[in-house]
Design a protein around this motif. Sequence first.
Motif, mmCIF file in Angstrom:
data_model
loop_
_atom_site.group_PDB
_atom_site.id
_atom_site.type_symbol
_atom_site.label_atom_id
_atom_site.label_comp_id
_atom_site.label_asym_id
_atom_site.label_seq_id
_atom_site.Cartn_x
_atom_site.Cartn_y
_atom_site.Cartn_z
ATOM 1 N N VAL A 1 0.842 -1.200 0.000
ATOM 2 C CA VAL A 1 0.000 0.000 0.000
ATOM 3 C C VAL A 1 0.872 1.244 0.000
ATOM 4 O O VAL A 1 0.643 2.191 -0.771
ATOM 5 C CB VAL A 1 -0.946 0.011 1.221
ATOM 6 N N LYS B 1 -9.813 1.313 -2.779
ATOM 7 C CA LYS B 1 -10.153 2.706 -3.070
ATOM 8 C C LYS B 1 -9.002 3.424 -3.764
ATOM 9 O O LYS B 1 -9.202 4.131 -4.770
ATOM 10 C CB LYS B 1 -10.504 3.422 -1.765
ATOM 11 N N LEU B 2 -7.794 3.218 -3.241
ATOM 12 C CA LEU B 2 -6.626 3.875 -3.833
ATOM 13 C C LEU B 2 -6.327 3.339 -5.228
ATOM 14 O O LEU B 2 -5.875 4.082 -6.098
ATOM 15 C CB LEU B 2 -5.413 3.683 -2.922
ATOM 16 N N CYS C 1 -3.941 -9.123 0.843
ATOM 17 C CA CYS C 1 -5.085 -9.060 1.752
ATOM 18 C C CYS C 1 -6.006 -10.267 1.552
ATOM 19 O O CYS C 1 -6.483 -10.870 2.526
ATOM 20 C CB CYS C 1 -5.865 -7.772 1.538
ATOM 21 N N PHE D 1 -1.084 -1.266 -5.439
ATOM 22 C CA PHE D 1 -2.387 -1.570 -4.860
ATOM 23 C C PHE D 1 -2.932 -2.929 -5.299
ATOM 24 O O PHE D 1 -3.612 -3.599 -4.517
ATOM 25 C CB PHE D 1 -3.369 -0.455 -5.203
ATOM 26 N N GLN E 1 -9.964 -2.538 1.977
ATOM 27 C CA GLN E 1 -10.856 -1.443 1.579
ATOM 28 C C GLN E 1 -10.047 -0.227 1.137
ATOM 29 O O GLN E 1 -10.367 0.413 0.121
ATOM 30 C CB GLN E 1 -11.762 -1.083 2.755
ATOM 31 N N LYS E 2 -8.996 0.088 1.878
ATOM 32 C CA LYS E 2 -8.146 1.226 1.541
ATOM 33 C C LYS E 2 -7.423 0.997 0.211
ATOM 34 O O LYS E 2 -7.376 1.883 -0.647
ATOM 35 C CB LYS E 2 -7.121 1.451 2.660
ATOM 36 N N ALA E 3 -6.855 -0.210 0.032
ATOM 37 C CA ALA E 3 -6.116 -0.524 -1.195
ATOM 38 C C ALA E 3 -7.036 -0.482 -2.408
ATOM 39 O O ALA E 3 -6.653 0.007 -3.486
ATOM 40 C CB ALA E 3 -5.455 -1.893 -1.076
ATOM 41 N N GLU F 1 -9.695 -3.668 6.727
ATOM 42 C CA GLU F 1 -9.517 -2.222 6.539
ATOM 43 C C GLU F 1 -8.479 -1.927 5.464
ATOM 44 O O GLU F 1 -8.649 -1.010 4.647
ATOM 45 C CB GLU F 1 -9.107 -1.591 7.865
ATOM 46 N N LEU F 2 -7.401 -2.708 5.469
ATOM 47 C CA LEU F 2 -6.352 -2.526 4.459
ATOM 48 C C LEU F 2 -6.879 -2.798 3.061
ATOM 49 O O LEU F 2 -6.549 -2.084 2.114
ATOM 50 C CB LEU F 2 -5.176 -3.461 4.755
#
Length: 395
Positions: A164, A198-199, A176, A169, A194-196, A191-192
């Motif tokens: 990340v 989105k990015l 993940c 990504f 979801q963040k990855a 959470e990771l």
Amino acid sequence: MASPAQHEGDDDEDYMDQFLDKFAHQKYKGGFSEDKWEEEFDQVPMFMKKAPDEIDPLKNPELACLQSIIFDDDRPLEEQAKTYKCEGNEYFKQRDYKKAVISYTEGLKKKCSDSELNVVLYTNRAAAQFYLGNRQSALKDVLAARKLKPSHLKAIIRGALCHVEMKNFAEALAWCDEGLALEPKETQLLELRQKADKLKRLQERDVRKAQMKEKKERSHKEALIKAIQNRGIKLSAPLQPCRQSSGDEEEEEEESLSGGLEQLSLGSCGHQVLLDEQGHLSWPVLFLYPEYGQTDLIAAFHEETRFVDHLAVMFGEERPSWDADRKYSPQDLQLFFEDEEREELHHVTPTHTLRQVLTRDRCFIKDGTPAFIILVKGSSFEREFLAERKVHGAE
């Protein structure tokens, strides 16, 4: 009669009394000083808050002795590696990540047979490297940990974190997913992921926008070069023609386009020729006044605008400060462009448009900026200036 034990106890008390009585008349030299006792207390190995970077046996004999006991090379390799792991953990808690890396590294150097311990050493060192900003080294360590134990969850989490931070990504999502296959409810991985995700979407959007922008700019540049070529306007070096190509020829076309645009670069004046939506060109134009060593820049001289229109503005009611004698009136000025190759001057008719002049046979544009010399008609400076040069009339 007193028992032997009683006499022995009495002897101990007498010894302590004598020991204490001695300090009634003689000051104890080994005590802490009143003003620096906290610093001296911190030098006692048992109460040290932080170990020194380097241990000198002469200055710290007690600490050197303790260290030799802790890191005794005669102990089993597993015990030595575990000691370094614990030391590294302490440094990690103190956020001294550099020393933590050193300790974990020393533990790995023991190459003990306990694979679980080695996995922890690699994973912990990866965490310390991560906080130091060494993402690539951290990723290398988690890969080594997973080679020994593919299902090690902490290694998977830290690997995903590294990807990340490195903006990989797609790889982060893959890590993940591997971890969630083992622990579907692992909060940090959820959470990771979801963040990855989105990015990754934002990154793909930015790439598409950049590609569209590049395509639009390229199309505009090609249209600009074509417009110049179609008008027969000549640069100091000829523009390479745009041509359709495919395969290996695409690289040659790109070089050709870049070469043509380089001649239209901002140059020393800081402006560039523009092509508007109606297909008209606007050029940065320099006016040179050799009599006073002065210049004027018109940042965007529309090709359909006449020279006399600009002169009327520049030398109207408000004159430049250097024209103190007000000699430079529009009706009294003569314009020329220079043919540097032949060292000739060519008259410019003020009522002509910029496009009419730029398309003349011996008019060449240097550094993407047309330049014109302006003189006062009939002045002594004009006579001296033109006497040294060959002059051609206007067309």
